[in-house]
Scaffold this active site. Structure first.
Site, short mmCIF file in Angstrom:
data_model
loop_
_atom_site.label_atom_id
_atom_site.label_comp_id
_atom_site.label_asym_id
_atom_site.label_seq_id
_atom_site.Cartn_x
_atom_site.Cartn_y
_atom_site.Cartn_z
N ASP A 142 0.73 -1.00 0.04
CA ASP A 142 -0.05 -0.13 0.04
C ASP A 142 0.92 1.33 -0.10
O ASP A 142 2.04 1.10 0.40
CB ASP A 142 -0.93 0.02 1.22
CG ASP A 142 -0.20 -0.19 2.62
OD1 ASP A 142 0.88 -0.57 2.65
OD2 ASP A 142 -0.87 0.60 3.51
N GLU A 187 -0.18 -1.33 5.97
CA GLU A 187 0.80 -0.95 6.62
C GLU A 187 0.78 0.69 7.00
O GLU A 187 1.15 1.02 7.99
CB GLU A 187 2.17 -1.54 6.13
CG GLU A 187 3.44 -1.37 6.84
CD GLU A 187 4.23 -0.13 6.71
OE1 GLU A 187 5.00 0.44 7.62
OE2 GLU A 187 3.49 0.90 6.05
#
Length: 415
Positions: free
Chosen positions: A80, A145
């Site tokens: 991400d 994350e």
């Protein structure tokens, strides 16, 4: 060693493929909780280069398997990204980016799609050079994350039941080997008041005024936090301010602030909370000090709640895992590596901080590019990282696995 020279040569030969793959990853917007399309693109590449098995777990993490040996080794890249911020600050389109002979520009290039590109092609190198040994390598592309570091690995350990012997974190390390970083917490401090008409404030109790001396004491607390010779000093800053009030013509009846608290060795969640609760202004205002929680659903709509506490971790320089990476680096590049630490936080907060699984960092890109406009990474570092990831499992299995501690008790988890 002959194998090391061949690995580096092959990594160099795959630089164009790695670069194209990284450009593809950059071109797919993949902010936290919206990673599905980039996960599918990674799956396609893993299958193309010959991974033995590719799995997408219920949270949406992707796990690619190489080999079937007894030593389970993992490498992790979060896939991400943060948003692009102010578009006017970008010289190039943040998703289409820019490429020349040396660099690639685009959101996520350093933080940290470059690590994924290098890991996937390390798998291809392992397969083509027959470097498989008595190990199973699992290449992990983890989600969320940026939103909640380590949550993905809480799920992977607890629900996927993956307990590797160690994990290489492929966040950017500026060409160095990183062996730890400070932890962090997200803390909320709340004051309560009584609203009344703003024309007669003495009739009420202003929650914002009650917060003011707390802010000054928090600033002073930051200056006096614990230090550590390697990880550095703990820190504290106020990151957000909120309030409630019936109107702009009224006294505020509540006020709360968010704190970003960075934790060095020896600082636990309860220790950090109690430091704030002990402040005279907090006691005088009867302020409430709590930890935030995270409950945002992943792109698969799975909710996995957790406290916003991300423990500090540090692996000692003499640990066999650290030695494995140092020797891999020396054999590949004929230089002595620099050992250092991250300034920011990584999935290591769960992998080692919560679960005591040894981890260490080596990844393409530079920390100062993370979350910045015109984020860039360097093709040479993609090549070097791919070579490292290809030889680490082999060297560990052949030379260092037998030297690993039988328990994790001697690892400094610092919580």
């Amino acid at each position: 060693m002959e194998n090391f020279a061949k690995v580096l040569e092959m990594a160099q030969a795959y630089k164009p493929e790695m670069s194209r793959f990284l450009r593809d990853l950059i071109a797919i917007p993949s902010e936290s909780c919206g990673e599905e399309k980039v996960v599918l693109r990674i799956k396609e590449e893993m299958e193309k280069v010959g991974f033995d098995k590719v799995v997408i777990d219920p949270m949406g993490n992707i796990l690619g398997y190489i080999g079937h040996g007894q030593h389970v080794i993992a490498m992790d890249a979060h896939i991400d990204t943060v948003g692009i911020g102010d578009r006017s600050l970008w010289e190039y389109d943040p998703y289409q980016g820019y490429e020349d002979d040396e660099i690639i520009i685009g959101r996520g290039g350093s933080d940290q799609s470059g690590g994924m590109a290098s890991m996937v092609y390390a798998g291809k190198i392992i397969k083509e050079l027959g470097l498989e040994d008595d190990y199973t390598l699992i290449v992990v592309g983890s989600v969320q994350e940026e939103d909640c570091d380590g949550l993905c690995w809480q799920y992977i350990v607890n629900e996927d039941k993956l307990h590797p012997e160690f994990v290489v974190i492929t966040e950017p390390t500026d060409g160095k080997i990183y062996r730890g970083h400070r932890g962090r917490m997200e803390i909320k401090v709340t004051t309560k008041g009584i609203s009344c008409h703003g024309s007669a404030p003495e009739r009420g109790d202003n929650a914002i005024f009650k917060m003011a001396p707390i802010l000054n004491e928090l600033r002073a607390l930051h200056e006096n936090l614990t230090d550590h010779p390697f990880l550095g000093k703990g820190s504290l800053t106020v990151s957000e301010v909120f309030f409630t009030s019936p109107s702009r013509c009224a006294v505020a009846d509540s006020c709360w602030i968010s704190l970003d608290r960075r934790l060095t060795a020896g600082e636990t969640a309860e220790f950090a909370l109690q430091q704030i609760r002990n402040l005279p202004a907090v006691k005088a205002a009867q302020a409430e000090v709590t930890m935030y929680t995270y409950e945002r659903p992943s792109y698969t709509n799975l909710v996995y709640p957790t406290d916003c506490y991300f423990p500090t971790w540090l692996i000692e320089e003499e640990h066999p895992l650290c030695t494995t990476l140092e020797e891999s680096y020396q054999e590949l590049f004929h230089e002595t590596p620099v050992l250092d630490k991250w300034t920011f936080s990584t999935n290591g907060v769960s992998i080692m901080g919560r679960y005591g699984i040894p981890c260490i960092g080596f990844g393409p890109g530079h920390e100062d590019q993370a979350h910045a406009p015109n984020e860039k990474t360097w093709k040479k570092e993609l090549v070097n990282a791919a070579a490292m990831y290809a030889v680490i499992p082999m060297l560990y299995t052949q030379k260092y696995a037998a030297k690993m501690p039988e328990t994790t008790e001697n690892l400094l988890r610092v919580d």
